[in-house]
Design a protein around this motif. Structure first.
Motif, PDB file in Angstrom:
ATOM      1  N   ILE A 121       0.850  -1.197   0.000  1.00 63.02           N
ATOM      2  CA  ILE A 121       0.000   0.000   0.000  1.00 63.02           C
ATOM      3  C   ILE A 121       0.884   1.246   0.000  1.00 63.02           C
ATOM      4  O   ILE A 121       0.649   2.208  -0.740  1.00 63.02           O
ATOM      5  N   ARG A 122       1.951   1.181   0.791  1.00 59.70           N
ATOM      6  CA  ARG A 122       2.877   2.327   0.853  1.00 59.70           C
ATOM      7  C   ARG A 122       3.450   2.584  -0.533  1.00 59.70           C
ATOM      8  O   ARG A 122       3.490   3.712  -1.007  1.00 59.70           O
ATOM      9  N   GLU A 123       3.880   1.464  -1.216  1.00 62.06           N
ATOM     10  CA  GLU A 123       4.462   1.583  -2.559  1.00 62.06           C
ATOM     11  C   GLU A 123       3.449   2.190  -3.530  1.00 62.06           C
ATOM     12  O   GLU A 123       3.763   3.075  -4.335  1.00 62.06           O
ATOM     13  N   MET A 124       2.188   1.725  -3.367  1.00 59.55           N
ATOM     14  CA  MET A 124       1.092   2.194  -4.228  1.00 59.55           C
ATOM     15  C   MET A 124       0.885   3.701  -4.049  1.00 59.55           C
ATOM     16  O   MET A 124       0.794   4.454  -5.028  1.00 59.55           O
ATOM     17  N   LEU A 125       0.871   4.134  -2.769  1.00 64.90           N
ATOM     18  CA  LEU A 125       0.643   5.556  -2.460  1.00 64.90           C
ATOM     19  C   LEU A 125       1.783   6.414  -2.998  1.00 64.90           C
ATOM     20  O   LEU A 125       1.568   7.444  -3.642  1.00 64.90           O
ATOM     21  N   ASP A 126       3.026   5.916  -2.746  1.00 64.73           N
ATOM     22  CA  ASP A 126       4.194   6.696  -3.179  1.00 64.73           C
ATOM     23  C   ASP A 126       4.170   6.899  -4.699  1.00 64.73           C
ATOM     24  O   ASP A 126       4.355   8.002  -5.210  1.00 64.73           O
ATOM     25  N   LYS A 127       3.957   5.803  -5.399  1.00 65.21           N
ATOM     26  CA  LYS A 127       3.995   5.890  -6.872  1.00 65.21           C
ATOM     27  C   LYS A 127       2.842   6.737  -7.397  1.00 65.21           C
ATOM     28  O   LYS A 127       3.000   7.505  -8.342  1.00 65.21           O
TER      29      LYS A 127
ATOM     30  N   ARG B 211       1.270   9.134  -5.865  1.00 67.78           N
ATOM     31  CA  ARG B 211       1.500  10.556  -5.581  1.00 67.78           C
ATOM     32  C   ARG B 211       2.388  11.161  -6.664  1.00 67.78           C
ATOM     33  O   ARG B 211       2.168  12.269  -7.142  1.00 67.78           O
ATOM     34  N   SER B 212       3.440  10.436  -7.024  1.00 70.08           N
ATOM     35  CA  SER B 212       4.370  11.042  -8.001  1.00 70.08           C
ATOM     36  C   SER B 212       3.902  10.878  -9.451  1.00 70.08           C
ATOM     37  O   SER B 212       4.203  11.709 -10.290  1.00 70.08           O
ATOM     38  N   HIS B 213       3.202   9.769  -9.783  1.00 67.64           N
ATOM     39  CA  HIS B 213       2.844   9.537 -11.193  1.00 67.64           C
ATOM     40  C   HIS B 213       1.361   9.579 -11.480  1.00 67.64           C
ATOM     41  O   HIS B 213       0.946   9.434 -12.619  1.00 67.64           O
ATOM     42  N   GLY B 214       0.540   9.652 -10.469  1.00 69.38           N
ATOM     43  CA  GLY B 214      -0.902   9.694 -10.705  1.00 69.38           C
ATOM     44  C   GLY B 214      -1.522   8.316 -10.687  1.00 69.38           C
ATOM     45  O   GLY B 214      -2.700   8.153 -10.378  1.00 69.38           O
ATOM     46  N   SER B 215      -0.751   7.272 -11.052  1.00 67.31           N
ATOM     47  CA  SER B 215      -1.263   5.906 -11.033  1.00 67.31           C
ATOM     48  C   SER B 215      -0.074   4.962 -10.817  1.00 67.31           C
ATOM     49  O   SER B 215       1.068   5.369 -11.007  1.00 67.31           O
ATOM     50  N   ALA B 216      -0.390   3.699 -10.454  1.00 68.83           N
ATOM     51  CA  ALA B 216       0.718   2.762 -10.224  1.00 68.83           C
ATOM     52  C   ALA B 216       0.246   1.323 -10.327  1.00 68.83           C
ATOM     53  O   ALA B 216      -0.899   1.015  -9.986  1.00 68.83           O
TER      54      ALA B 216
END
Ligand code: ADP
Length: 547
Positions: free
Chosen positions: A127-133, A135-140
């Protein structure tokens, strides 16, 4: 560099390269298939997400238009999202970016809770990875392990999260990818199976090929070594194969054939060369022997000649001296005594006979010189052979009587008519009678005979004249050489008397008359000299021609 390796090693190298290439291609193909399946899943997730975002926009627009309050629009949107399913059981969950779970159809217990620290079975904080990506790219896209609905054991899953900025939501959906992994394993197993089968086939085939190539090569090599060791060019090569080795064997066979021919030719050349060398050696040996004989004859001639010249010359000088003294004494005496006068006469006789002997020798030398220079002229006249022989015999009457030699004459009644040089033919007859007397023992018989033969097929009539004696004879091997200049037979060679010129001159004269002269042994004792002359001569006067 490849030349340093054996054929077997090269074949193995080819196998290895082929199998490596197959491995690389297979792995790439499996990898590509997995990527395309994964891409398919990603596309589906994206498509589903787009539909959901359109739906969210719809509610947001209603809120913005005032038809619904924002909270109401959000509630309706969450309610609708909760009911959405695709691919049978795949769903959407929504959380805030804090992150607090707003709606989770599969695990409603999570709703209202912070789900930021959720981890999968490997401890991955997905979930952390999902949020980080996001935030920076709009989707992940994030992969992690999570149990399916109604299951406890986690399965691999690919999730797609997208930030819905107007409401600051994190919308998430995912699909299990265990079927893709299963497909990947199935593909891998199938590929490994194929790879093993192909490598087995390639190995077997290359071994068979290598075996066939090597055995053919080995066979040819063994035979070639045998040719090298034994030098046997008739060695057979297996020419029945239809491949390159058959061709090679045929090539080597034809090469050996050519070599065989060349060898035979070489042997023939060598043999003929040997024969040639032998013949030449024989010629050289003969020439050497002849030269040695000529040299020995020359030495003998010189010693004979000096004897022959010195003896009569000594006689001439001694008797001339004694005669001179006697004549002086007699000139002082008033009445010369008769015995003294007789002795004086004997001295003059000796001087005469020695001078005559010298004269003969000089004549022989002059004759041979003339004959050698080819300048002897023949004066051909009709000749009576009977009277020629009789005249010659008269000259030897005293000697014949002294030696008590008898002459047996067998002359035909009708004389053969001959054209000949009287003096020269007489010289030949005298020489032969002189030799017969010289080499005959006392009281023996010398026979002289001749006969005229009727004309032969060519129309030539011959007269054959034979002088036979019972003397020392001539060895068979010397019957021809006694006609050479300065040569004497080994039977009569005494070192005293004779120059060895008489027979050489006789042969020259007879040949100048187109006749022949030769010697033969007379059984049981003695020798015979035969002269054959043609009865009719071509011209009345001619000059001998010598080369
Ligand atoms: P010459 O008698 O002066 O030596 P010839 O040429 O006449 O020379 O003869 C050559 C040699 O042939 C003689 O020295 C002798 O050895 C041999 N010869 C010739 N006639 C007779 C003969 N009737 N019997 C034996 N030997 C002979």
């Amino acid at each position: 560099m490849l030349r340093q390796f054996s054929l077997r090693a090269k074949l193995r190298l080819i196998n290895l390269v082929a199998l490596t290439a197959l491995l690389v291609i297979g792995i790439s193909a499996i990898e590509a298939r997995r990527s395309s399946m994964m891409e398919d899943v990603r596309r589906q997730l994206r498509d589903q997400m787009s539909i959901v975002f359109s739906m969210l926009d719809h509610y947001r627009l209603q809120a913005e238009s005032g038809a619904l309050s924002t909270a109401e629009a959000q509630q309706r949107a969450l309610a609708q999202l909760r009911s959405i399913r695709y691919q049978d059981k795949e769903f959407f969950s929504v959380g805030s970016m804090e992150p607090v779970m707003l709606m989770h159809p599969a695990v409603p217990a999570l709703e209202g809770k912070n789900f930021g620290e959720l981890r999968d079975k490997n401890g991955k904080a997905f979930i952390r990875e999902m949020l980080d990506k996001t935030r920076s790219h709009g989707s992940a896209y994030v992969e992690y392990w999570w149990p399916k609905a109604g299951e406890t054991a986690p399965s691999p899953k690919l999730s797609f999260a997208r930030h819905y900025a107007p409401w600051d939501w994190l919308v998430n959906t995912g699909m299990y990818i265990d079927n893709i992994n299963r497909q990947f394993y199935r593909d891998s197993i199938w590929f490994v199976g194929v790879l093993l089968l192909v490598s087995l086939l390639v190995t077997v085939l290359s071994n068979l090929l290598g075996q066939s190539v090597l055995s053919a090569l080995q066979d040819i090599l063994t035979r070639m070594r045998a040719v090298e060791e034994t030098g046997d060019l008739s060695q057979r090569f297996p020419t029945e194969r239809r491949d390159e080795f058959g061709e090679l064997a045929r090539g080597v066979s034809s090469l050996l054939g050519s070599l065989r021919e060349a060898q035979t030719e070489l042997r023939q050349h060598r043999d003929s060369l040997e024969e040639m060398v032998q013949a030449q050696t024989q010629d050289l040996r003969q020439a050497k022997e002849e030269a040695e004989r000529a040299n020995a004859a020359k030495s003998l001639f010189l010693s004979n000649m000096s004897h022959e010249l010195r003896t009569p010359m000594h006689g001439v000088l001694s008797f001339a001296k004694i005669g001179e003294e006697k004549a002086q004494l007699l000139s002082t005496s008033a009445t010369p005594a008769r015995p003294d006068m007789e002795r004086l006469s004997t001295y003059f006789q000796r001087i005469h006979s020695s001078g005559a002997r010298l004269m003969n020798l000089l004549n022989d030398l002059l004759d041979i010189a003339k004959l050698e220079s080819g300048r002897m002229e023949l004066n051909l006249q009709p000749l009576s052979l009977n009277s020629c022989i009789q005249q010659a015999l008269q000259e030897f009457e005293v000697q014949l009587q002294t030696r008590q030699l008898s002459i047996a004459l067998q002359l035909p009644e009708a004389d053969c008519s001959l054209l000949a040089d009287h003096f020269r033919l007489g010289q030949v007859v005298r020489n032969l009678i002189s030799n017969a007397i010289k080499f005959s023992p006392d009281k023996s018989e010398i026979s002289i005979r001749y006969h005229c033969s009727p004309p032969d097929a060519a129309g030539t009539a011959n007269v054959e004249l034979v002088f036979a004696d019972q003397g020392v004879g001539i060895p068979a091997a010397e019957l021809e050489s006694v006609f050479d200049k300065f040569v004497q037979s080994s039977q009569t060679r005494t070192g005293a008397g004779g120059t060895g010129l008489g027979l050489a001159i006789s042969r020259e004269i007879v040949q100048a008359h187109h006749g022949e002269i030769f010697a033969r042994q007379r059984p049981p004792q003695g020798s015979e000299f035969v002269i054959r002359l043609p009865v009719s001569m071509p011209s009345a006067t001619q000059t001998t021609q010598r080369n």
